[in-house]
Design a protein around this motif. Structure first.
Motif, PDB file in Angstrom:
ATOM      1  N   LEU A   1      29.307  44.050  37.700  1.00  0.00           N
ATOM      2  CA  LEU A   1      30.155  44.846  38.595  1.00  0.00           C
ATOM      3  C   LEU A   1      31.551  44.266  38.732  1.00  0.00           C
ATOM      4  CD1 LEU A   1      27.553  45.472  41.451  1.00  0.00           C
ATOM      5  CD2 LEU A   1      28.056  46.910  39.468  1.00  0.00           C
ATOM      6  N   LEU A   2      31.701  43.009  38.337  1.00  0.00           N
ATOM      7  CA  LEU A   2      32.979  42.319  38.488  1.00  0.00           C
ATOM      8  C   LEU A   2      33.531  41.949  37.118  1.00  0.00           C
ATOM      9  CD1 LEU A   2      35.139  40.711  40.120  1.00  0.00           C
ATOM     10  CD2 LEU A   2      33.532  38.793  40.118  1.00  0.00           C
ATOM     11  N   ARG A   3      34.764  42.306  36.859  1.00  0.00           N
ATOM     12  CA  ARG A   3      35.436  41.887  35.615  1.00  0.00           C
ATOM     13  C   ARG A   3      35.677  40.381  35.710  1.00  0.00           C
ATOM     14  NH1 ARG A   3      37.441  47.030  36.658  1.00  0.00           N
ATOM     15  NH2 ARG A   3      37.284  48.465  34.875  1.00  0.00           N
ATOM     16  N   SER A   4      35.144  39.645  34.772  1.00  0.00           N
ATOM     17  CA  SER A   4      35.206  38.185  34.842  1.00  0.00           C
ATOM     18  C   SER A   4      36.547  37.658  34.357  1.00  0.00           C
ATOM     19  CB  SER A   4      34.082  37.561  34.008  1.00  0.00           C
ATOM     20  OG  SER A   4      34.306  37.814  32.624  1.00  0.00           O
ATOM     21  N   VAL A   5      36.893  36.473  34.815  1.00  0.00           N
ATOM     22  CA  VAL A   5      38.137  35.840  34.395  1.00  0.00           C
ATOM     23  C   VAL A   5      38.085  35.456  32.924  1.00  0.00           C
ATOM     24  CG1 VAL A   5      37.353  33.536  35.121  1.00  0.00           C
ATOM     25  CG2 VAL A   5      39.808  34.050  35.014  1.00  0.00           C
ATOM     26  N   GLU A   6      36.873  35.184  32.430  1.00  0.00           N
ATOM     27  CA  GLU A   6      36.734  34.818  31.017  1.00  0.00           C
ATOM     28  C   GLU A   6      37.065  35.989  30.098  1.00  0.00           C
ATOM     29  OE1 GLU A   6      34.545  32.146  33.565  1.00  0.00           O
ATOM     30  OE2 GLU A   6      34.352  34.321  33.300  1.00  0.00           O
ATOM     31  N   LYS A   7      36.664  37.198  30.492  1.00  0.00           N
ATOM     32  CA  LYS A   7      36.909  38.370  29.648  1.00  0.00           C
ATOM     33  C   LYS A   7      38.270  39.020  29.913  1.00  0.00           C
ATOM     34  CE  LYS A   7      32.060  39.721  28.980  1.00  0.00           C
ATOM     35  NZ  LYS A   7      31.047  40.801  29.162  1.00  0.00           N
ATOM     36  N   HIS A   8      38.845  38.752  31.087  1.00  0.00           N
ATOM     37  CA  HIS A   8      40.099  39.414  31.450  1.00  0.00           C
ATOM     38  C   HIS A   8      41.115  38.406  31.996  1.00  0.00           C
ATOM     39  CE1 HIS A   8      38.128  43.383  31.063  1.00  0.00           C
ATOM     40  NE2 HIS A   8      37.075  42.784  31.614  1.00  0.00           N
ATOM     41  N   PRO A   9      41.453  37.371  31.214  1.00  0.00           N
ATOM     42  CA  PRO A   9      42.361  36.337  31.724  1.00  0.00           C
ATOM     43  C   PRO A   9      43.737  36.871  32.086  1.00  0.00           C
ATOM     44  CG  PRO A   9      42.058  36.139  29.349  1.00  0.00           C
ATOM     45  CD  PRO A   9      41.051  37.128  29.825  1.00  0.00           C
ATOM     46  N   ASP A  10      44.225  37.849  31.351  1.00  0.00           N
ATOM     47  CA  ASP A  10      45.570  38.379  31.635  1.00  0.00           C
ATOM     48  C   ASP A  10      45.609  39.092  32.988  1.00  0.00           C
ATOM     49  OD1 ASP A  10      46.390  37.402  29.226  1.00  0.00           O
ATOM     50  OD2 ASP A  10      46.276  39.321  28.163  1.00  0.00           O
ATOM     51  N   LEU A  11      44.530  39.844  33.298  1.00  0.00           N
ATOM     52  CA  LEU A  11      44.469  40.528  34.594  1.00  0.00           C
ATOM     53  C   LEU A  11      44.463  39.518  35.741  1.00  0.00           C
ATOM     54  CD1 LEU A  11      41.919  43.486  34.204  1.00  0.00           C
ATOM     55  CD2 LEU A  11      44.387  43.628  34.567  1.00  0.00           C
ATOM     56  N   TYR A  12      43.701  38.450  35.553  1.00  0.00           N
ATOM     57  CA  TYR A  12      43.625  37.440  36.607  1.00  0.00           C
ATOM     58  C   TYR A  12      44.952  36.702  36.770  1.00  0.00           C
ATOM     59  CZ  TYR A  12      38.717  37.958  37.759  1.00  0.00           C
ATOM     60  OH  TYR A  12      37.514  38.461  38.230  1.00  0.00           O
ATOM     61  N   THR A  13      45.651  36.457  35.671  1.00  0.00           N
ATOM     62  CA  THR A  13      46.976  35.841  35.773  1.00  0.00           C
ATOM     63  C   THR A  13      47.913  36.726  36.586  1.00  0.00           C
ATOM     64  OG1 THR A  13      46.714  34.706  33.652  1.00  0.00           O
ATOM     65  CG2 THR A  13      48.960  35.001  34.459  1.00  0.00           C
ATOM     66  N   GLU A  14      47.829  38.035  36.336  1.00  0.00           N
ATOM     67  CA  GLU A  14      48.640  38.974  37.121  1.00  0.00           C
ATOM     68  C   GLU A  14      48.247  38.944  38.596  1.00  0.00           C
ATOM     69  OE1 GLU A  14      50.122  42.895  35.554  1.00  0.00           O
ATOM     70  OE2 GLU A  14      48.342  42.656  34.284  1.00  0.00           O
ATOM     71  N   MET A  15      46.947  38.866  38.871  1.00  0.00           N
ATOM     72  CA  MET A  15      46.481  38.821  40.255  1.00  0.00           C
ATOM     73  C   MET A  15      46.962  37.550  40.946  1.00  0.00           C
ATOM     74  SD  MET A  15      44.854  40.240  42.754  1.00  0.00           S
ATOM     75  CE  MET A  15      43.415  41.309  42.539  1.00  0.00           C
TER      76      MET A  15
ATOM     77  N   GLN B   1      46.999  48.433  41.704  1.00  0.00           N
ATOM     78  CA  GLN B   1      46.209  48.607  40.481  1.00  0.00           C
ATOM     79  C   GLN B   1      45.308  47.407  40.243  1.00  0.00           C
ATOM     80  OE1 GLN B   1      49.838  49.262  38.110  1.00  0.00           O
ATOM     81  NE2 GLN B   1      48.939  51.207  37.447  1.00  0.00           N
ATOM     82  N   LEU B   2      45.840  46.210  40.483  1.00  0.00           N
ATOM     83  CA  LEU B   2      45.049  44.999  40.270  1.00  0.00           C
ATOM     84  C   LEU B   2      43.845  44.957  41.213  1.00  0.00           C
ATOM     85  CD1 LEU B   2      47.977  42.452  39.908  1.00  0.00           C
ATOM     86  CD2 LEU B   2      46.425  43.209  38.093  1.00  0.00           C
ATOM     87  N   ILE B   3      44.043  45.392  42.446  1.00  0.00           N
ATOM     88  CA  ILE B   3      42.936  45.417  43.411  1.00  0.00           C
ATOM     89  C   ILE B   3      41.854  46.391  42.960  1.00  0.00           C
ATOM     90  CG2 ILE B   3      42.334  46.172  45.754  1.00  0.00           C
ATOM     91  CD1 ILE B   3      45.021  44.865  46.626  1.00  0.00           C
ATOM     92  N   ARG B   4      42.260  47.555  42.431  1.00  0.00           N
ATOM     93  CA  ARG B   4      41.274  48.519  41.920  1.00  0.00           C
ATOM     94  C   ARG B   4      40.501  47.942  40.736  1.00  0.00           C
ATOM     95  NH1 ARG B   4      45.270  52.581  43.099  1.00  0.00           N
ATOM     96  NH2 ARG B   4      46.067  52.450  40.976  1.00  0.00           N
ATOM     97  N   LEU B   5      41.135  47.080  39.964  1.00  0.00           N
ATOM     98  CA  LEU B   5      40.505  46.528  38.767  1.00  0.00           C
ATOM     99  C   LEU B   5      39.649  45.299  39.062  1.00  0.00           C
ATOM    100  CD1 LEU B   5      43.515  46.855  36.294  1.00  0.00           C
ATOM    101  CD2 LEU B   5      41.367  48.131  36.183  1.00  0.00           C
ATOM    102  N   LEU B   6      40.053  44.477  40.030  1.00  0.00           N
ATOM    103  CA  LEU B   6      39.390  43.187  40.221  1.00  0.00           C
ATOM    104  C   LEU B   6      38.724  42.996  41.578  1.00  0.00           C
ATOM    105  CD1 LEU B   6      42.003  40.757  38.583  1.00  0.00           C
ATOM    106  CD2 LEU B   6      39.967  41.783  37.546  1.00  0.00           C
ATOM    107  N   SER B   7      39.110  43.755  42.584  1.00  0.00           N
ATOM    108  CA  SER B   7      38.614  43.488  43.932  1.00  0.00           C
ATOM    109  C   SER B   7      37.478  44.390  44.367  1.00  0.00           C
ATOM    110  CB  SER B   7      39.770  43.601  44.943  1.00  0.00           C
ATOM    111  OG  SER B   7      40.725  42.592  44.713  1.00  0.00           O
ATOM    112  N   VAL B   8      37.180  45.441  43.605  1.00  0.00           N
ATOM    113  CA  VAL B   8      36.111  46.377  43.967  1.00  0.00           C
ATOM    114  C   VAL B   8      35.143  46.499  42.792  1.00  0.00           C
ATOM    115  CG1 VAL B   8      37.661  47.633  45.488  1.00  0.00           C
ATOM    116  CG2 VAL B   8      37.360  48.415  43.145  1.00  0.00           C
ATOM    117  N   PRO B   9      33.893  46.897  43.048  1.00  0.00           N
ATOM    118  CA  PRO B   9      32.908  46.975  41.960  1.00  0.00           C
ATOM    119  C   PRO B   9      33.265  48.031  40.925  1.00  0.00           C
ATOM    120  CG  PRO B   9      32.034  47.925  43.988  1.00  0.00           C
ATOM    121  CD  PRO B   9      33.311  47.251  44.356  1.00  0.00           C
TER     122      PRO B   9
END
Length: 484
Positions: free
Chosen positions: A171-185, A153-161
Motif C-alpha cells: 500500500l506504500l510506495r517504498s523509498v527503495e523503489k521510488h528514491p526520486d519521489l522521496y527526495t522530492e518529499m 501531489q507528493l502527499i497523494r503519492l506517498l502519504s496515503v495508501p
C-alpha cells in the motif's frame, strides 16, 4: 514577533480510508474529506499504519534546517532542546504533538514532548483574523518563503495508501523503489519549515493572557470527552434498520428511478422523478420540503418520497457517524473544538461531532404517574410497562430522563420497538446525541450555552441599548431587527 525553533512532520497513514473491494482500492471514509480530514489528528496518529516519512526542523542555532528520515542518526540536538524545556513551534502544532507521542515516543522510544512546550503559528494567524492554512496565508502575507505547490501531489503519492495490484500488493510506495519521489518529499518537508518560519515572523505573538487560553484549549482537546461507545453502536444499528426500511420503500414507490434519499436533491435523479410526477421545486432542502408537505394537493407518491427524505436524511445523523469515526480506543473523543474558529471574533467553534450544535429538543413525551414509564405523547388507555389504567400520565419535557429512557430502548437495537415507543426513530436518535457524551466515574457532565453570545457582546460594545434590552426580555432579535 518572536521566532521560535520550528519543526514539521511528513507522514504516511491509512487512517480515514477503507478498502473498497468493488473498486479494488482504498477510498475515503468520508466523501470529499480524505484521510485525517475524515477522522481527527488523534485517531490518525494512533492508527497502526501511521509512520514518519521525514522530520524537518530548525533550532535557530545557525545551522539552518535539518532533516531526519528513518534509518538515519537520531536528532539528538532536537532531543536536548526538548529535554531542556525549549519551546518549539509548528503550523497546527497538535498534529506534530500526536505524531510525536503515538509514533516517535510510543513506538520509536524518543524522548517525550510535553504539550506545553509547543506553540502554533496557525493559531497566531487565526487570532489575528488571518486564514489558518499555510497556502492561504502565503497568498495573503506574501512571505519570502512559500509552501511548495508540488506537495499536494507528493502527499497523494506517498502519504496515503495506493491501489494494491498483483505485481505490487503493498500500500506504500517504498523509498527503495521510488528514491526520486522521496527526495522530492524531503525537499518539500524542509521548504515547509522555511515557509512556516517566514510566515510566523510576520504574525503578532499571542498576548500572555491569550497564550494561556490557547494552552488551556490544547489541554481540553487532548483530554477529550468520554462517550457511550455502546450507545453509539445501538443508535447506529437502529438508524441502519430505518435507512434500509425506508430506502426500500422509496425504491418501490419510484419504481427504481430513485435509489437513495441522497438522490432527492436538485438536479439529480430524484428531482427528475418528482418533475415527472408533476412536482417542481426550487430547492430540495429541509425548509422547502417542509413547505411542500403542507400543500394538501401534493401528489401522494411525491408526499411519501419527501417524507422519507425527511425521515432518514436528517443532518443530525452525520454527527452520530462523526462520533463513531472520531472515538479513540479509550472511549474518548478528542479535538472537538477549534481555537478561533470564527476568526473575526475569536469565538471557538466545534469540529467533528460538533458539540456546540447538538439538538436540545425532542419528541413530545409523557410519563406514567405510577411507574415512571416514559414514551411519546399520545392518547393512551394504560401504561405499557405497569399495565395500569387508573393512574394516568403527565407531560414531560424532553431532557435527561427522556434521553436515558430512549437510549435504554436503543439497547435492544430494534427499529420496531423504537418506533412503537418513540415515533420517528431518526428524530429520536438526533435528540439523544447529547446523552452519548458521558462523565467519568464519580463525576458529572454539565452542559451550558451562551445564547446568541456574539450578538449580545457586539450589541454591548456598540452601545445598542435597544438590542441589549431585547436580549434581556423576550429575545426575539430577528423580529425586532426586521421591524426596525
Amino acid at each position: 514577533m518572536t521566532l521560535l525553533p520550528t519543526m514539521d512532520f511528513e507522514t504516511y497513514s491509512e487512517a480515514g480510508y477503507v478498502f473498497n473491494p468493488d473498486l479494488g482500492k482504498f477510498v475515503s471514509l468520508l466523501k470529499n474529506k480524505p484521510g485525517i480530514q475524515g477522522v481527527n489528528a488523534a485517531i490518525y496518529a494512533a492508527h497502526p499504519s501511521t509512520r514518519v516519512i521525514s522530520l524537518a526542523y530548525d533550532l535557530l542555532g545557525g545551522i539552518g534546517e535539518q532533516l531526519w528520515v528513518p534509518g538515519c542518526l537520531l536528532p539528538v540536538d532536537l532531543f536536548k532542546h526538548i529535554v531542556n524545556g525549549g519551546l518549539i513551534e509548528a503550523h497546527f502544532s497538535k498534529f506534530e504533538y500526536y505524531i510525536w507521542y503515538h509514533v516517535c515516543y510510543q513506538k520509536m522510544g524518543w524522548v517525550q514532548l510535553p504539550l506545553r512546550q509547543l506553540r502554533c503559528s496557525a493559531s497566531k494567524a487565526l487570532a489575528s483574523s488571518f486564514p489558518g492554512g499555510l497556502d492561504a496565508l502565503s497568498k495573503v502575507l506574501n512571505p519570502g518563503e512559500k509552501k511548495d505547490a508540488r506537495g499536494k501531489q507528493l502527499i497523494r503519492l506517498l502519504s496515503v495508501p495506493k491501489k494494491p495490484t498483483k505485481n505490487d500488493p503493498t500500500l506504500l510506495r517504498s523509498v527503495e523503489k521510488h528514491p526520486d519521489l522521496y527526495t522530492e518529499m524531503y525537499n518539500y518537508n524542509v521548504q515547509d519549515v522555511r515557509a512556516e518560519k517566514s510566515i510566523s515572523a510576520m504574525l503578532p505573538d499571542l498576548s500572555p493572557k491569550e497564550e494561556k487560553l490557547w494552552l488551556l484549549d490544547q489541554e481540553i482537546n487532548l483530554r477529550g470527552v468520554a462517550v457511550d461507545v455502546q450507545g453509539i453502536q445501538d443508535c447506529l444499528a437502529v438508524f441502519k434498520q430505518a435507512e434500509a426500511k425506508y430506502t426500500n420503500e422509496l425504491i418501490q414507490i419510484t419504481k427504481g428511478q430513485v435509489q437513495t434519499v441522497d438522490e432527492l436533491t436538485k438536479g439529480s435523479a430524484g428531482d427528475k422523478w418528482l418533475i415527472s410526477q408533476g412536482l417542481t421545486m426550487d430547492s430540495l432542502n429541509k425548509d422547502h420540503i417542509e413547505i411542500a408537505l403542507k400543500n394538501p394537493f401534493l401528489p401522494v407518491v411525491c408526499r411519501r418520497a419527501l417524507e422519507i427524505r425527511q425521515l432518514i436524511g436528517a443532518s443530525s445523523i452525520k454527527k452520530l457517524f462523526a462520533m463513531e469515526r472520531t472515538t479513540s480506543s479509550d472511549g474518548r473523543i478528542r479535538e472537538l473544538f477549534k481555537y478561533c474558529g470564527a476568526p473575526a471574533t475569536g469565538r471557538f467553534s466545534g469540529k467533528g461531532a460538533q458539540p456546540q450544535n447538538l439538538k436540545s429538543d425532542g419528541p413530545d413525551c409523557m410519563v406514567c404517574n405510577h411507574c415512571g414509564y416514559i414514551a411519546k405523547k399520545e392518547k393512551r388507555t394504560g401504561c405499557d410497562a405497569c399495565l395500569t389504567a387508573g393512574h394516568g400520565f403527565k407531560d414531560l419535557e424532553w431532557g435527561v430522563e427522556a434521553i436515558e429512557a430512549a437510549l435504554k430502548t436503543m439497547k435492544h437495537q430494534r427499529l420496531d420497538l423504537i418506533e412503537a415507543r418513540w415515533g420517528n426513530a431518526v428524530e429520536v436518535i438526533g435528540s439523544c446525541l447529547r446523552g452519548l457524551f458521558i462523565a467519568g466515574p464519580g463525576k458529572e457532565l454539565i452542559g451550558s450555552d451562551y445564547s446568541a453570545i456574539e450578538a449580545v457582546v457586539l450589541a454591548v460594545l456598540a452601545g445598542e441599548e435597544w438590542r441589549v434590552e431585547v436580549f434581556k426580555t423576550h429575545g426575539k432579535i430577528y423580529e425586532m431587527t426586521a421591524s426596525k
